[in-house]
Design an enzyme around this catalytic site. Structure first.
Site, PDB file in Angstrom:
ATOM      1  N   TRP A 198     -11.304  -2.109  -8.801  1.00 14.20           N
ATOM      2  CA  TRP A 198     -11.999  -1.755 -10.051  1.00 14.20           C
ATOM      3  C   TRP A 198     -12.781  -0.457  -9.896  1.00 14.20           C
ATOM      4  O   TRP A 198     -13.164   0.160 -10.893  1.00 14.20           O
ATOM      5  CB  TRP A 198     -12.943  -2.873 -10.512  1.00 14.20           C
ATOM      6  CG  TRP A 198     -12.217  -4.086 -10.981  1.00 14.20           C
ATOM      7  CD1 TRP A 198     -12.236  -5.324 -10.409  1.00 14.20           C
ATOM      8  CD2 TRP A 198     -11.343  -4.191 -12.116  1.00 14.20           C
ATOM      9  NE1 TRP A 198     -11.434  -6.191 -11.108  1.00 14.20           N
ATOM     10  CE2 TRP A 198     -10.874  -5.524 -12.168  1.00 14.20           C
ATOM     11  CE3 TRP A 198     -10.902  -3.290 -13.103  1.00 14.20           C
ATOM     12  CZ2 TRP A 198      -9.987  -5.972 -13.137  1.00 14.20           C
ATOM     13  CZ3 TRP A 198     -10.014  -3.745 -14.082  1.00 14.20           C
ATOM     14  CH2 TRP A 198      -9.574  -5.063 -14.096  1.00 14.20           C
ATOM     15  N   ARG A 244      -0.159   9.003 -10.128  1.00 10.57           N
ATOM     16  CA  ARG A 244      -0.356   7.748  -9.397  1.00 10.57           C
ATOM     17  C   ARG A 244       0.272   6.559 -10.133  1.00 10.57           C
ATOM     18  O   ARG A 244       0.859   5.680  -9.529  1.00 10.57           O
ATOM     19  CB  ARG A 244      -1.844   7.504  -9.156  1.00 10.57           C
ATOM     20  CG  ARG A 244      -2.505   8.537  -8.247  1.00 10.57           C
ATOM     21  CD  ARG A 244      -3.979   8.169  -8.033  1.00 10.57           C
ATOM     22  NE  ARG A 244      -4.113   6.870  -7.427  1.00 10.57           N
ATOM     23  CZ  ARG A 244      -4.020   6.636  -6.109  1.00 10.57           C
ATOM     24  NH1 ARG A 244      -3.828   7.626  -5.272  1.00 10.57           N
ATOM     25  NH2 ARG A 244      -4.134   5.415  -5.649  1.00 10.57           N
ATOM     26  N   ARG A 270      -5.327  -2.331   8.397  1.00  8.91           N
ATOM     27  CA  ARG A 270      -6.520  -3.089   8.004  1.00  8.91           C
ATOM     28  C   ARG A 270      -6.094  -4.334   7.245  1.00  8.91           C
ATOM     29  O   ARG A 270      -5.000  -4.395   6.695  1.00  8.91           O
ATOM     30  CB  ARG A 270      -7.382  -2.255   7.024  1.00  8.91           C
ATOM     31  CG  ARG A 270      -8.082  -1.082   7.599  1.00  8.91           C
ATOM     32  CD  ARG A 270      -8.996  -0.468   6.525  1.00  8.91           C
ATOM     33  NE  ARG A 270      -8.235   0.183   5.462  1.00  8.91           N
ATOM     34  CZ  ARG A 270      -7.785   1.431   5.515  1.00  8.91           C
ATOM     35  NH1 ARG A 270      -8.019   2.169   6.573  1.00  8.91           N
ATOM     36  NH2 ARG A 270      -7.107   1.949   4.513  1.00  8.91           N
ATOM     37  N   ASP A 302       0.831  -1.198   0.000  1.00 15.63           N
ATOM     38  CA  ASP A 302       0.000   0.000   0.000  1.00 15.63           C
ATOM     39  C   ASP A 302       0.874   1.259   0.000  1.00 15.63           C
ATOM     40  O   ASP A 302       1.974   1.249   0.553  1.00 15.63           O
ATOM     41  CB  ASP A 302      -0.903  -0.028   1.251  1.00 15.63           C
ATOM     42  CG  ASP A 302      -2.073   0.924   1.126  1.00 15.63           C
ATOM     43  OD1 ASP A 302      -2.288   1.499   0.034  1.00 15.63           O
ATOM     44  OD2 ASP A 302      -2.793   1.103   2.130  1.00 15.63           O
ATOM     45  N   LEU A 344      11.488 -20.415  -4.159  1.00 14.39           N
ATOM     46  CA  LEU A 344      10.371 -19.609  -3.657  1.00 14.39           C
ATOM     47  C   LEU A 344       9.133 -19.754  -4.545  1.00 14.39           C
ATOM     48  O   LEU A 344       9.256 -19.802  -5.772  1.00 14.39           O
ATOM     49  CB  LEU A 344      10.808 -18.128  -3.658  1.00 14.39           C
ATOM     50  CG  LEU A 344       9.728 -17.092  -3.345  1.00 14.39           C
ATOM     51  CD1 LEU A 344       9.422 -17.075  -1.851  1.00 14.39           C
ATOM     52  CD2 LEU A 344      10.174 -15.700  -3.799  1.00 14.39           C
ATOM     53  N   ASN A 394       1.386   3.361  -2.937  1.00 19.40           N
ATOM     54  CA  ASN A 394       1.962   3.791  -4.229  1.00 19.40           C
ATOM     55  C   ASN A 394       1.466   5.178  -4.628  1.00 19.40           C
ATOM     56  O   ASN A 394       2.235   6.008  -5.114  1.00 19.40           O
ATOM     57  CB  ASN A 394       1.567   2.813  -5.347  1.00 19.40           C
ATOM     58  CG  ASN A 394       2.179   1.447  -5.163  1.00 19.40           C
ATOM     59  OD1 ASN A 394       3.004   1.256  -4.278  1.00 19.40           O
ATOM     60  ND2 ASN A 394       1.775   0.489  -5.988  1.00 19.40           N
ATOM     61  N   GLY A 395       0.169   5.412  -4.415  1.00 20.49           N
ATOM     62  CA  GLY A 395      -0.427   6.694  -4.798  1.00 20.49           C
ATOM     63  C   GLY A 395       0.181   7.830  -3.993  1.00 20.49           C
ATOM     64  O   GLY A 395       0.571   8.869  -4.552  1.00 20.49           O
ATOM     65  N   ARG A 396       0.264   7.637  -2.669  1.00 20.37           N
ATOM     66  CA  ARG A 396       0.817   8.693  -1.808  1.00 20.37           C
ATOM     67  C   ARG A 396       2.287   8.939  -2.129  1.00 20.37           C
ATOM     68  O   ARG A 396       2.770  10.058  -2.096  1.00 20.37           O
ATOM     69  CB  ARG A 396       0.639   8.303  -0.334  1.00 20.37           C
ATOM     70  CG  ARG A 396      -0.713   8.709   0.208  1.00 20.37           C
ATOM     71  CD  ARG A 396      -1.028   7.990   1.493  1.00 20.37           C
ATOM     72  NE  ARG A 396      -1.421   6.617   1.250  1.00 20.37           N
ATOM     73  CZ  ARG A 396      -1.519   5.694   2.190  1.00 20.37           C
ATOM     74  NH1 ARG A 396      -1.236   5.988   3.429  1.00 20.37           N
ATOM     75  NH2 ARG A 396      -1.910   4.467   1.884  1.00 20.37           N
ATOM     76  N   GLU A 429     -12.016  -4.719  -5.268  1.00 18.85           N
ATOM     77  CA  GLU A 429     -12.497  -3.364  -4.990  1.00 18.85           C
ATOM     78  C   GLU A 429     -11.729  -2.309  -5.798  1.00 18.85           C
ATOM     79  O   GLU A 429     -12.232  -1.216  -6.040  1.00 18.85           O
ATOM     80  CB  GLU A 429     -12.375  -3.052  -3.487  1.00 18.85           C
ATOM     81  CG  GLU A 429     -13.300  -3.882  -2.593  1.00 18.85           C
ATOM     82  CD  GLU A 429     -12.791  -5.295  -2.302  1.00 18.85           C
ATOM     83  OE1 GLU A 429     -11.633  -5.615  -2.668  1.00 18.85           O
ATOM     84  OE2 GLU A 429     -13.560  -6.090  -1.730  1.00 18.85           O
ATOM     85  N   HIS A 459       2.836   3.276  -9.038  1.00 14.43           N
ATOM     86  CA  HIS A 459       2.690   1.833  -9.276  1.00 14.43           C
ATOM     87  C   HIS A 459       3.935   1.294  -9.993  1.00 14.43           C
ATOM     88  O   HIS A 459       4.396   0.194  -9.712  1.00 14.43           O
ATOM     89  CB  HIS A 459       1.431   1.546 -10.086  1.00 14.43           C
ATOM     90  CG  HIS A 459       0.169   1.972  -9.383  1.00 14.43           C
ATOM     91  ND1 HIS A 459      -0.079   1.635  -8.075  1.00 14.43           N
ATOM     92  CD2 HIS A 459      -0.909   2.713  -9.794  1.00 14.43           C
ATOM     93  CE1 HIS A 459      -1.257   2.148  -7.707  1.00 14.43           C
ATOM     94  NE2 HIS A 459      -1.764   2.813  -8.728  1.00 14.43           N
TER      95      HIS A 459
HETATM   96  C1  FPP Z   1      -1.696   0.179  -3.493  1.00 11.13           C
HETATM   97  O1  FPP Z   1      -1.286   1.524  -3.445  1.00 11.13           O
HETATM   98  C2  FPP Z   1      -1.186  -0.485  -4.703  1.00 11.13           C
HETATM   99  C3  FPP Z   1      -1.968  -1.034  -5.677  1.00 11.13           C
HETATM  100  C4  FPP Z   1      -3.440  -1.047  -5.621  1.00 11.13           C
HETATM  101  C5  FPP Z   1      -1.375  -1.646  -6.896  1.00 11.13           C
HETATM  102  C6  FPP Z   1      -0.144  -2.449  -6.634  1.00 11.13           C
HETATM  103  C7  FPP Z   1       0.330  -3.059  -7.880  1.00 11.13           C
HETATM  104  C8  FPP Z   1       1.630  -3.157  -8.229  1.00 11.13           C
HETATM  105  C9  FPP Z   1       2.751  -2.655  -7.405  1.00 11.13           C
HETATM  106  C10 FPP Z   1       1.958  -3.865  -9.498  1.00 11.13           C
HETATM  107  C11 FPP Z   1       2.303  -5.274  -9.139  1.00 11.13           C
HETATM  108  C12 FPP Z   1       2.875  -6.012 -10.261  1.00 11.13           C
HETATM  109  C13 FPP Z   1       3.276  -7.297 -10.175  1.00 11.13           C
HETATM  110  C14 FPP Z   1       3.861  -7.935 -11.363  1.00 11.13           C
HETATM  111  C15 FPP Z   1       3.149  -8.084  -8.935  1.00 11.13           C
HETATM  112  P1  FPP Z   1      -2.410   2.658  -3.522  1.00 11.13           P
HETATM  113  O2  FPP Z   1      -2.581   3.068  -4.941  1.00 11.13           O
HETATM  114  O3  FPP Z   1      -3.654   2.187  -2.846  1.00 11.13           O
HETATM  115  O4  FPP Z   1      -1.721   3.791  -2.694  1.00 11.13           O
HETATM  116  P2  FPP Z   1      -2.447   4.955  -1.874  1.00 11.13           P
HETATM  117  O5  FPP Z   1      -3.172   4.288  -0.742  1.00 11.13           O
HETATM  118  O6  FPP Z   1      -1.297   5.796  -1.408  1.00 11.13           O
HETATM  119  O7  FPP Z   1      -3.364   5.672  -2.797  1.00 11.13           O
END
Ligand code: FPP
Length: 238
Positions: free
Chosen positions: A66, A30, A188, A17, A128, A19-21, A64, A34
């Site tokens: 989506w 955003r 959570r 969790d 693994l 990536n967006g922030r 969710e 990712h």
């Molecule tokens: C959550 O951060 C991250 C995701 C919903 C996407 C994660 C997907 C990847 C890192 C790609 C994975 C690829 C492979 C091949 C395994 P968020 O966007 O909810 O962050 P935020 O809460 O800060 O907005």
């Protein structure tokens, strides 16, 4: 390539969790968060393989998710397709078997094709096991297990035990996670492996997923090794 130490978790799962922030805090979009998240996936996978962790499960995309703008869901799917293609040779080199779990039959054909190809190519690897949860939700997993079980074993014939139901989950044959890590400070479970997490040790870190590096993974393992797992019993009866 493994540097196996004692008392390390056999199965670690991660809710990646933040990536967006991370992107916003760097003045980026955003989707760039990712993209950076994929780099952290590579590092975590190599770390787990080196450590002798047997299973690493990553929550890559929830049912969710989506609900996000199409531009973002498209970007994540496209990143995933490219990452799977690009990383499969490294998975082969590191003897990693890759599995995708979730309601993947309903994904776009190009995504599904890449996943199938990666699963087939890595299926005989013995190091693994990397479990990537895509279009996954814990409630979906339990429901699909119950539906398949009812189809195969009509009601009333045999009592359903915990072991029976586990055999129909998408994680059949995989031990329940010993340790769950969630990044970004949120505390959570977010509909991840609900059944499988019953006795999992939980570890929350404020580090955002794209910043999650080997020392952060190491700290999570160390926290796990210092815990006493009693599984509802008292110490003397273990
Ligand atoms: C959550 O951060 C991250 C995701 C919903 C996407 C994660 C997907 C990847 C890192 C790609 C994975 C690829 C492979 C091949 C395994 P968020 O966007 O909810 O962050 P935020 O809460 O800060 O907005």
């Amino acid at each position: 390539m493994s540097e196996i130490t004692e008392n390390i978790p056999r199965h670690v799962c991660v809710i990646m969790d933040g990536n967006g922030r991370w992107a916003l805090s760097h003045g980026l979009q955003r989707k760039d968060g990712h993209r950076q998240g994929v780099e952290a996936v590579r590092e975590a996978t190599e770390f787990a393989a080196r450590k002798g962790i047997r299973y690493l499960s990553l929550f890559a995309f929830s049912e969710e998710n989506w609900g996000r703008p199409k531009s973002e869901t498209d970007a994540i799917m496209s990143l995933m397709v490219h990452a799977i293609h690009r990383e499969t040779p490294t998975l082969m080199k590191n003897n990693v078997r890759c599995l995708f779990i979730g309601d993947i039959e309903h994904l776009q054909p190009d995504v599904l094709e890449r996943m199938d190809a990666c699963m087939n190519q890595t299926s005989d690897n013995t190091g693994l096991t990397l479990v990537v949860a895509v279009n996954y939700s814990g409630k979906w997993d339990i429901m699909q297990a119950v539906n398949r079980l009812m189809e195969e074993q009509p009601c009333g014939k045999h009592p359903v035990t915990s072991e029976t139901l586990s055999r129909y989950l998408s994680t059949a044959g995989i031990p329940d996670p010993d340790l769950m890590i969630r990044t970004s400070g949120e505390m959570r479970i977010s509909n991840f492996m609900l059944w499988q997490l019953a006795y999992t040790e939980l570890y929350f870190t404020p580090v955002l997923w794209p910043d999650f590096r080997n020392p952060d993974f190491e700290a999570a393992i160390e926290s796990f090794t210092n815990r006493k797992r009693r599984f509802g019993k008292i110490e003397e009866s273990l």
